[in-house]
Design a protein around this motif. Structure first.
Motif, short mmCIF file in Angstrom:
data_model
loop_
_atom_site.label_atom_id
_atom_site.label_comp_id
_atom_site.label_asym_id
_atom_site.label_seq_id
_atom_site.Cartn_x
_atom_site.Cartn_y
_atom_site.Cartn_z
N ALA A 45 0.83 -1.21 0.00
CA ALA A 45 0.00 0.00 0.00
C ALA A 45 0.87 1.26 0.00
CB ALA A 45 -0.92 0.00 1.22
N HIS A 46 1.97 1.22 0.77
CA HIS A 46 2.86 2.38 0.92
C HIS A 46 4.29 1.94 0.63
CE1 HIS A 46 -0.44 2.77 4.01
NE2 HIS A 46 -0.70 3.78 3.19
N ALA A 47 5.07 2.81 0.00
CA ALA A 47 6.47 2.47 -0.24
C ALA A 47 7.12 2.09 1.09
CB ALA A 47 7.19 3.64 -0.89
N GLY A 48 7.73 0.93 1.14
CA GLY A 48 8.34 0.42 2.37
C GLY A 48 7.61 -0.79 2.93
N ASP A 49 6.29 -0.88 2.71
CA ASP A 49 5.52 -2.01 3.25
C ASP A 49 6.03 -3.35 2.70
OD1 ASP A 49 3.63 -0.85 5.00
OD2 ASP A 49 2.32 -0.30 3.33
N ALA A 50 6.16 -3.43 1.38
CA ALA A 50 6.54 -4.71 0.76
C ALA A 50 7.96 -5.10 1.17
CB ALA A 50 6.44 -4.61 -0.76
N ASP A 150 -5.69 1.75 4.02
CA ASP A 150 -4.98 1.54 2.75
C ASP A 150 -4.50 0.09 2.60
OD1 ASP A 150 -5.31 4.20 2.11
OD2 ASP A 150 -3.20 4.76 2.37
N HIS A 151 -4.08 -0.51 3.72
CA HIS A 151 -3.61 -1.90 3.65
C HIS A 151 -4.76 -2.84 3.31
CE1 HIS A 151 0.23 -1.32 6.36
NE2 HIS A 151 0.08 -0.35 5.47
N ALA A 152 -5.90 -2.64 4.00
CA ALA A 152 -7.08 -3.48 3.72
C ALA A 152 -7.54 -3.27 2.27
CB ALA A 152 -8.20 -3.15 4.70
N TRP A 189 2.96 -5.72 11.07
CA TRP A 189 2.45 -5.45 12.43
C TRP A 189 1.09 -4.76 12.40
CZ3 TRP A 189 1.44 -0.84 15.10
CH2 TRP A 189 1.80 0.35 14.44
N GLU A 190 0.79 -4.04 11.32
CA GLU A 190 -0.50 -3.36 11.23
C GLU A 190 -1.62 -4.27 10.70
OE1 GLU A 190 0.21 1.17 10.02
OE2 GLU A 190 1.61 -0.18 9.02
N ASP A 191 -1.24 -5.44 10.19
CA ASP A 191 -2.22 -6.36 9.58
C ASP A 191 -2.31 -7.67 10.38
OD1 ASP A 191 -1.84 -4.34 7.69
OD2 ASP A 191 -0.92 -5.64 6.20
ZN LIG Z 1 1.65 0.86 5.03
#
Ligand SMILES: [Zn+2]
Length: 267
Positions: A45-50, A150-152, A189-191
């Protein structure tokens, strides 16, 4: 270890030690040819997540000769209290390019804004076209439950897009792509809600590359958020490694229907 177990599982009754050795050799020889035909598309969703969640897996597959591609749906440009979205977005893009280069991956950037990602027909079609262009064999993205909308949304967009990309009924400039062998959800951690580790990938030899790559991001180095990203994900890799009988591992979840196994006998 895994190879030995596989060989024993498929060893015909009464076969001698020489047969086992030959079978091990065959598996080892077969491995590189199998590996190089993978293309892994990680969508964050955001640069860095993957990169923070699955970067070690991407580095590992790159090392094996596979292609790794990261699609950042947004730059995550609104996350810096000390910098405006435009300036931080430029910084995040530079950081994403450096991180991808260090992992041996290609970086793609979606047109969406941080905090405003919506799972709808337009975003699913956009990602479906990326899937048709990249032709992944494996897709990694967010788990369905998340603290962050955004992640969902990314989860929903990507799972819809995998289907859309495969059907001729979705018409675009590119032909349908039916080659996705698996969709995997990264541990974030957010998911965390209802996320259950299912598939463990040994990343013991890739952890240093992952640390070096993700350090391209200021928010991961510790200059933007108070969340200790690097410590958290390194500790998590150690925990998952311990559970898997390895030193470091990354755990992935799959959809419930993907857990179904059909065998002729008990394994
Ligand atoms: Zn994110």
């Amino acid at each position: 270890m895994t190879n030995t177990r596989l060989v024993h599982a498929f060893e015909p009754r009464g076969r001698g030690a020489a047969g086992v050795r030959l079978a091990v050799l065959a598996l080892v020889l077969a491995a590189p040819a199998q590996a190089a035909d993978r293309t892994i598309l990680a969508v964050g969703a955001h640069a860095g997540d993957a990169e923070i969640t699955a970067g070690a897996v991407l580095a590992r597959h790159h090392r094996f000769g596979d292609r790794a591609v990261i699609l950042h749906l947004t730059l995550g440009e609104s996350g810096n209290p000390k910098l405006g979205a435009a300036a931080y977005g430029e910084q995040k893009k530079r950081e994403a390019l450096l991180a991808a280069q260090a992992l041996g991956a290609e970086a793609l950037f979606g047109p969406y804004k941080d905090g405003l990602l919506v799972a709808n027909e337009e975003s699913a079609r956009y990602v479906a076209d990326v899937i048709r262009q990249v032709k992944p064999t494996h897709v990694i993205t967010h788990w369905r439950q998340s603290l962050h909308k955004d992640h969902a949304a990314a989860h929903r967009i990507v799972t819809d897009a995998v289907l859309l990309a495969s059907i001729p009924g979705f018409e675009s400039a590119l032909p349908p792509h039916r080659g996705v062998r698996g969709v995997y959800y990264a541990e974030n951690w957010e998911d965390a809600e209802e996320f259950k580790p299912y598939l463990y990938v040994d990343v013991t030899e890739d952890l240093q590359a992952w640390k070096a790559a993700t350090a391209a991001y200021e928010f991961i180095r510790g200059g933007v958020s108070s969340f200790p990203y690097l410590e958290y994900y390194e500790a998590l890799a150690r925990v998952r490694g311990a559970e898997a009988g390895r030193r470091f591992a990354v755990a992935l979840e799959v959809d419930p229907f993907a857990k179904k196994r059909v065998l002729d006998t008990l394994p």
